[in-house]
Design a protein around this motif. Structure first.
Motif, PDB file in Angstrom:
ATOM      1  N   ILE A 128      -2.125  -0.923   5.185  1.00 47.47           N
ATOM      2  CA  ILE A 128      -2.541   0.403   4.764  1.00 47.47           C
ATOM      3  C   ILE A 128      -3.369   0.247   3.491  1.00 47.47           C
ATOM      4  CG2 ILE A 128      -0.554   1.567   5.807  1.00 47.47           C
ATOM      5  CD1 ILE A 128       0.767   1.642   3.069  1.00 47.47           C
ATOM      6  N   TYR A 129      -3.981   1.333   3.053  1.00 49.82           N
ATOM      7  CA  TYR A 129      -4.725   1.324   1.796  1.00 49.82           C
ATOM      8  C   TYR A 129      -4.035   2.252   0.806  1.00 49.82           C
ATOM      9  CZ  TYR A 129      -8.524  -1.094   4.168  1.00 49.82           C
ATOM     10  OH  TYR A 129      -9.274  -2.019   4.856  1.00 49.82           O
ATOM     11  N   ALA A 130      -4.070   1.868  -0.456  1.00 51.61           N
ATOM     12  CA  ALA A 130      -3.472   2.685  -1.503  1.00 51.61           C
ATOM     13  C   ALA A 130      -4.396   2.685  -2.711  1.00 51.61           C
ATOM     14  CB  ALA A 130      -2.097   2.137  -1.883  1.00 51.61           C
ATOM     15  N   GLU A 131      -4.251   3.694  -3.560  1.00 51.10           N
ATOM     16  CA  GLU A 131      -4.985   3.734  -4.821  1.00 51.10           C
ATOM     17  C   GLU A 131      -4.115   3.124  -5.913  1.00 51.10           C
ATOM     18  OE1 GLU A 131      -6.325   7.647  -5.825  1.00 51.10           O
ATOM     19  OE2 GLU A 131      -8.279   7.307  -4.887  1.00 51.10           O
ATOM     20  N   ALA A 132      -4.715   2.267  -6.712  1.00 54.22           N
ATOM     21  CA  ALA A 132      -3.975   1.604  -7.787  1.00 54.22           C
ATOM     22  C   ALA A 132      -4.971   1.202  -8.866  1.00 54.22           C
ATOM     23  CB  ALA A 132      -3.240   0.380  -7.252  1.00 54.22           C
ATOM     24  N   PRO A 133      -4.497   1.009 -10.103  1.00 48.65           N
ATOM     25  CA  PRO A 133      -5.417   0.594 -11.169  1.00 48.65           C
ATOM     26  C   PRO A 133      -5.795  -0.875 -11.037  1.00 48.65           C
ATOM     27  CG  PRO A 133      -3.175   0.692 -11.989  1.00 48.65           C
ATOM     28  CD  PRO A 133      -3.134   1.234 -10.596  1.00 48.65           C
ATOM     29  N   ASP A 134      -7.011  -1.222 -11.489  1.00 54.72           N
ATOM     30  CA  ASP A 134      -7.365  -2.630 -11.586  1.00 54.72           C
ATOM     31  C   ASP A 134      -7.057  -3.113 -12.998  1.00 54.72           C
ATOM     32  OD1 ASP A 134      -9.450  -1.772 -13.226  1.00 54.72           O
ATOM     33  OD2 ASP A 134     -11.016  -2.112 -11.729  1.00 54.72           O
ATOM     34  N   GLU A 135      -7.450  -4.346 -13.314  1.00 50.28           N
ATOM     35  CA  GLU A 135      -7.079  -4.902 -14.623  1.00 50.28           C
ATOM     36  C   GLU A 135      -7.766  -4.181 -15.774  1.00 50.28           C
ATOM     37  OE1 GLU A 135     -10.260  -8.623 -14.678  1.00 50.28           O
ATOM     38  OE2 GLU A 135      -8.124  -9.004 -14.426  1.00 50.28           O
ATOM     39  N   LEU A 139      -9.134   3.217 -11.314  1.00 48.05           N
ATOM     40  CA  LEU A 139      -8.544   3.340  -9.985  1.00 48.05           C
ATOM     41  C   LEU A 139      -9.449   2.697  -8.942  1.00 48.05           C
ATOM     42  CD1 LEU A 139      -6.978   6.920  -9.717  1.00 48.05           C
ATOM     43  CD2 LEU A 139      -5.806   4.719  -9.753  1.00 48.05           C
ATOM     44  N   ARG A 140      -8.839   1.998  -8.006  1.00 46.17           N
ATOM     45  CA  ARG A 140      -9.586   1.380  -6.919  1.00 46.17           C
ATOM     46  C   ARG A 140      -8.716   1.360  -5.668  1.00 46.17           C
ATOM     47  NH1 ARG A 140      -8.283  -4.296  -7.185  1.00 46.17           N
ATOM     48  NH2 ARG A 140      -6.330  -4.554  -8.344  1.00 46.17           N
ATOM     49  N   LYS A 141      -9.272   0.977  -4.540  1.00 47.65           N
ATOM     50  CA  LYS A 141      -8.541   0.902  -3.279  1.00 47.65           C
ATOM     51  C   LYS A 141      -8.007  -0.506  -3.104  1.00 47.65           C
ATOM     52  CE  LYS A 141     -10.918   0.997   0.572  1.00 47.65           C
ATOM     53  NZ  LYS A 141     -11.734   1.500   1.677  1.00 47.65           N
ATOM     54  N   VAL A 142      -6.685  -0.611  -2.851  1.00 43.60           N
ATOM     55  CA  VAL A 142      -6.077  -1.908  -2.612  1.00 43.60           C
ATOM     56  C   VAL A 142      -5.536  -1.968  -1.185  1.00 43.60           C
ATOM     57  CG1 VAL A 142      -5.482  -2.291  -5.029  1.00 43.60           C
ATOM     58  CG2 VAL A 142      -3.805  -1.213  -3.510  1.00 43.60           C
ATOM     59  N   ILE A 143      -5.498  -3.176  -0.653  1.00 46.04           N
ATOM     60  CA  ILE A 143      -4.966  -3.417   0.689  1.00 46.04           C
ATOM     61  C   ILE A 143      -3.492  -3.781   0.554  1.00 46.04           C
ATOM     62  CG2 ILE A 143      -5.141  -4.874   2.745  1.00 46.04           C
ATOM     63  CD1 ILE A 143      -8.089  -5.431   1.788  1.00 46.04           C
ATOM     64  N   VAL A 144      -2.642  -3.087   1.287  1.00 47.22           N
ATOM     65  CA  VAL A 144      -1.208  -3.371   1.265  1.00 47.22           C
ATOM     66  C   VAL A 144      -0.809  -3.821   2.670  1.00 47.22           C
ATOM     67  CG1 VAL A 144       1.090  -2.500   0.749  1.00 47.22           C
ATOM     68  CG2 VAL A 144      -0.885  -1.611  -0.508  1.00 47.22           C
ATOM     69  N   PHE A 145      -0.518  -5.116   2.805  1.00 46.44           N
ATOM     70  CA  PHE A 145      -0.131  -5.671   4.102  1.00 46.44           C
ATOM     71  C   PHE A 145       1.323  -5.325   4.397  1.00 46.44           C
ATOM     72  CE2 PHE A 145      -3.635  -8.454   2.781  1.00 46.44           C
ATOM     73  CZ  PHE A 145      -4.422  -8.408   3.922  1.00 46.44           C
ATOM     74  N   GLN A 146       1.598  -5.077   5.667  1.00 49.33           N
ATOM     75  CA  GLN A 146       2.953  -4.764   6.114  1.00 49.33           C
ATOM     76  C   GLN A 146       3.475  -5.947   6.925  1.00 49.33           C
ATOM     77  OE1 GLN A 146       3.382  -0.176   5.805  1.00 49.33           O
ATOM     78  NE2 GLN A 146       2.870  -0.701   7.901  1.00 49.33           N
ATOM     79  N   LEU A 147       4.547  -6.555   6.436  1.00 55.21           N
ATOM     80  CA  LEU A 147       5.053  -7.808   6.985  1.00 55.21           C
ATOM     81  C   LEU A 147       6.474  -7.642   7.498  1.00 55.21           C
ATOM     82  CD1 LEU A 147       3.898 -10.108   4.035  1.00 55.21           C
ATOM     83  CD2 LEU A 147       2.672  -9.702   6.166  1.00 55.21           C
ATOM     84  N   ARG A 148       6.755  -8.320   8.615  1.00 53.33           N
ATOM     85  CA  ARG A 148       8.100  -8.342   9.189  1.00 53.33           C
ATOM     86  C   ARG A 148       8.610  -9.782   9.173  1.00 53.33           C
ATOM     87  NH1 ARG A 148       9.801  -2.987   9.712  1.00 53.33           N
ATOM     88  NH2 ARG A 148       8.052  -1.749  10.506  1.00 53.33           N
ATOM     89  N   PRO A 149       9.925  -9.973   8.970  1.00 52.70           N
ATOM     90  CA  PRO A 149      10.459 -11.340   8.937  1.00 52.70           C
ATOM     91  C   PRO A 149      10.382 -12.017  10.295  1.00 52.70           C
ATOM     92  CG  PRO A 149      12.229  -9.730   8.842  1.00 52.70           C
ATOM     93  CD  PRO A 149      10.954  -8.963   8.699  1.00 52.70           C
ATOM     94  N   VAL A 150      10.166 -13.327  10.269  1.00 50.44           N
ATOM     95  CA  VAL A 150      10.225 -14.169  11.463  1.00 50.44           C
ATOM     96  C   VAL A 150      11.426 -15.083  11.279  1.00 50.44           C
ATOM     97  CG1 VAL A 150       9.043 -15.895  12.860  1.00 50.44           C
ATOM     98  CG2 VAL A 150       7.729 -14.063  11.765  1.00 50.44           C
ATOM     99  N   GLY A 151      12.541 -14.752  11.895  1.00 58.31           N
ATOM    100  CA  GLY A 151      13.748 -15.528  11.696  1.00 58.31           C
ATOM    101  C   GLY A 151      14.473 -15.127  10.422  1.00 58.31           C
ATOM    102  N   ALA A 152      15.310 -16.031   9.931  1.00 56.56           N
ATOM    103  CA  ALA A 152      16.150 -15.751   8.763  1.00 56.56           C
ATOM    104  C   ALA A 152      15.309 -15.670   7.489  1.00 56.56           C
ATOM    105  CB  ALA A 152      17.210 -16.835   8.608  1.00 56.56           C
ATOM    106  N   THR A 153      15.760 -14.858   6.543  1.00 54.92           N
ATOM    107  CA  THR A 153      15.084 -14.735   5.251  1.00 54.92           C
ATOM    108  C   THR A 153      16.124 -14.754   4.139  1.00 54.92           C
ATOM    109  OG1 THR A 153      15.166 -12.312   5.347  1.00 54.92           O
ATOM    110  CG2 THR A 153      13.177 -13.389   6.203  1.00 54.92           C
ATOM    111  N   ALA A 154      15.667 -15.018   2.915  1.00 51.19           N
ATOM    112  CA  ALA A 154      16.521 -14.956   1.732  1.00 51.19           C
ATOM    113  C   ALA A 154      16.309 -13.624   1.031  1.00 51.19           C
ATOM    114  CB  ALA A 154      16.196 -16.110   0.783  1.00 51.19           C
ATOM    115  N   GLU A 155      17.345 -13.131   0.362  1.00 46.48           N
ATOM    116  CA  GLU A 155      17.251 -11.865  -0.356  1.00 46.48           C
ATOM    117  C   GLU A 155      16.398 -12.036  -1.608  1.00 46.48           C
ATOM    118  OE1 GLU A 155      18.455  -8.781   0.300  1.00 46.48           O
ATOM    119  OE2 GLU A 155      19.088  -9.519   2.252  1.00 46.48           O
ATOM    120  N   PRO A 156      15.522 -11.072  -1.895  1.00 41.97           N
ATOM    121  CA  PRO A 156      14.785 -11.126  -3.162  1.00 41.97           C
ATOM    122  C   PRO A 156      15.704 -10.832  -4.332  1.00 41.97           C
ATOM    123  CG  PRO A 156      14.340  -9.071  -2.035  1.00 41.97           C
ATOM    124  CD  PRO A 156      15.152  -9.900  -1.087  1.00 41.97           C
ATOM    125  N   SER A 157      15.265 -11.192  -5.515  1.00 39.97           N
ATOM    126  CA  SER A 157      16.045 -10.922  -6.717  1.00 39.97           C
ATOM    127  C   SER A 157      16.116  -9.427  -6.941  1.00 39.97           C
ATOM    128  CB  SER A 157      15.412 -11.591  -7.938  1.00 39.97           C
ATOM    129  OG  SER A 157      15.295 -12.983  -7.717  1.00 39.97           O
TER     130      SER A 157
END
Length: 329
Positions: A128-135, A139-157
């Motif tokens: 999807i696309y979202a609006e977010a600040p650059d450095e 404001l600019r358009k950023v690409i936000v990838f949508q990912l699904r796990p393949v097999g087992a994963t570890a929990e994020p902090s």
């Protein structure tokens, strides 16, 4: 160069990662030329002020979900270089390996990274696309990838998981076309995947249903917008949990919440009923009506089920949507 196995949950420094698996030591997206991997690095706490809006522990109706912001620190992001490597990872037969920044090398500003597992793009909605600040703060358009796990994963902090207060309403955004089913099938049955035929059939069937649902939503959204309706989606964070619900269609103009399904069977309709009642608990003010959107008319018994719980039914029939417009009871 050695090529050891990635160890789930292990913490690595960048030198160790790239000495073994290749790729740039300095890129957030490291496309290896020596191994079949695209390694992506997330540091949500550090990157958020610069428009990197990664969410590593989301959960929607399809299961666990990661949202990962593409590369490009100034101006609108485009589908090139590292972003293209993620988008084309299946075609290129590369695994996406997700790493999360969790600390620093002793006596150094260099980051340590925890390996969270292998991921693949969501077939029904790759990005999807979202609006977010650059450095520079613009404001600019950023690409936000949508990912699904393949097999087992570890929990994020846990401290790295963003907390999102309140309900937000998000616009629909165009996504790249999913790969054709024939291509998906041929890749799944290649010898190196060691996939059983039953698993392949199930994956193909689920992908077809999800594509059918997405196409149904697109047609219905086009109808609403052609009639002058404002169309959004409800994005609902769950209090006390690192989870988020995302509805299918919210008709802002008529205040009607729709849940779409790719087939009109009993299990799909039961699931839609539960989802709509679950969503409604968090939406304030409450929608005027809840409706199930289907690609065809269900069995009469299922129509009675939908009516018995006070929901509306809209289904497609010969190019038109029967039951629309929905009127609040």
């Amino acid at each position: 160069m050695t090529d050891p196995e990635f160890e789930l949950g292990r913490v690595y420094d960048r030198d160790e990662i790239h000495s073994n698996w290749g790729g740039s030591r300095y890129s957030g997206i490291a496309h290896s030329r020596t191994t079949p991997n695209v390694m992506i690095f997330s540091d949500p706490a550090k990157g958020r002020p610069y428009g990197y809006i990664d969410d590593l522990a989301l959960y929607d109706d399809e299961g666990p979900l990661v949202r990962y912001t593409g590369e490009g620190r100034v101006g609108d992001q485009i589908l090139a270089k590292g972003n293209a490597a993620i988008l084309n990872h299946r075609e290129d037969r590369r695994a996406i390996r997700l790493f999360e920044a969790v600390g620093y090398v002793n006596g150094s500003s260099a980051r340590l990274h925890k390996y969270l597992g292998e991921y693949g793009l969501d077939l029904s909605n790759t990005h999807i696309y979202a609006e977010a600040p650059d450095e520079n703060g613009d404001l600019r358009k950023v690409i936000v990838f949508q990912l699904r796990p393949v097999g087992a994963t570890a929990e994020p902090s846990i401290e790295m998981v963003p907390v999102m207060p309140g309900i937000t309403y998000t616009d629909f955004h165009e996504a790249a076309e999913p790969e054709p089913i024939e291509v998906l099938a041929s890749k799944l049955v290649e010898p190196e995947n060691n996939a059983a035929s039953a698993f392949v059939r199930k994956a193909i069937e689920e992908t077809m249903v999800r594509r059918r649902e997405a196409e149904l939503v697109d047609r219905f959204r086009a109808l609403l917008e052609a009639d002058g309706h404002e169309v959004k989606r409800c994005q609902i964070p769950i209090p006390g949990l690192n989870a988020m619900l995302l509805s299918d269609v919210f008709d802002v103009s008529d205040n009607v919440l729709y849940e779409a399904k790719g087939q009109a069977d009993r299990n799909s309709i039961r699931l839609a009923i539960g989802q709509l009642f679950d969503y409604r608990r968090y939406i304030d003010p409450s929608p005027a009506a809840l409706a199930i959107l289907l690609p065809e008319a269900p069995h009469d018994d299922l129509k009675r089920l939908i009516e018995s719980v006070g929901l509306e039914l809209v289904h497609e029939e010969e190019g038109r949507f029967v039951g629309w417009p929905v009127k609040a009871r």
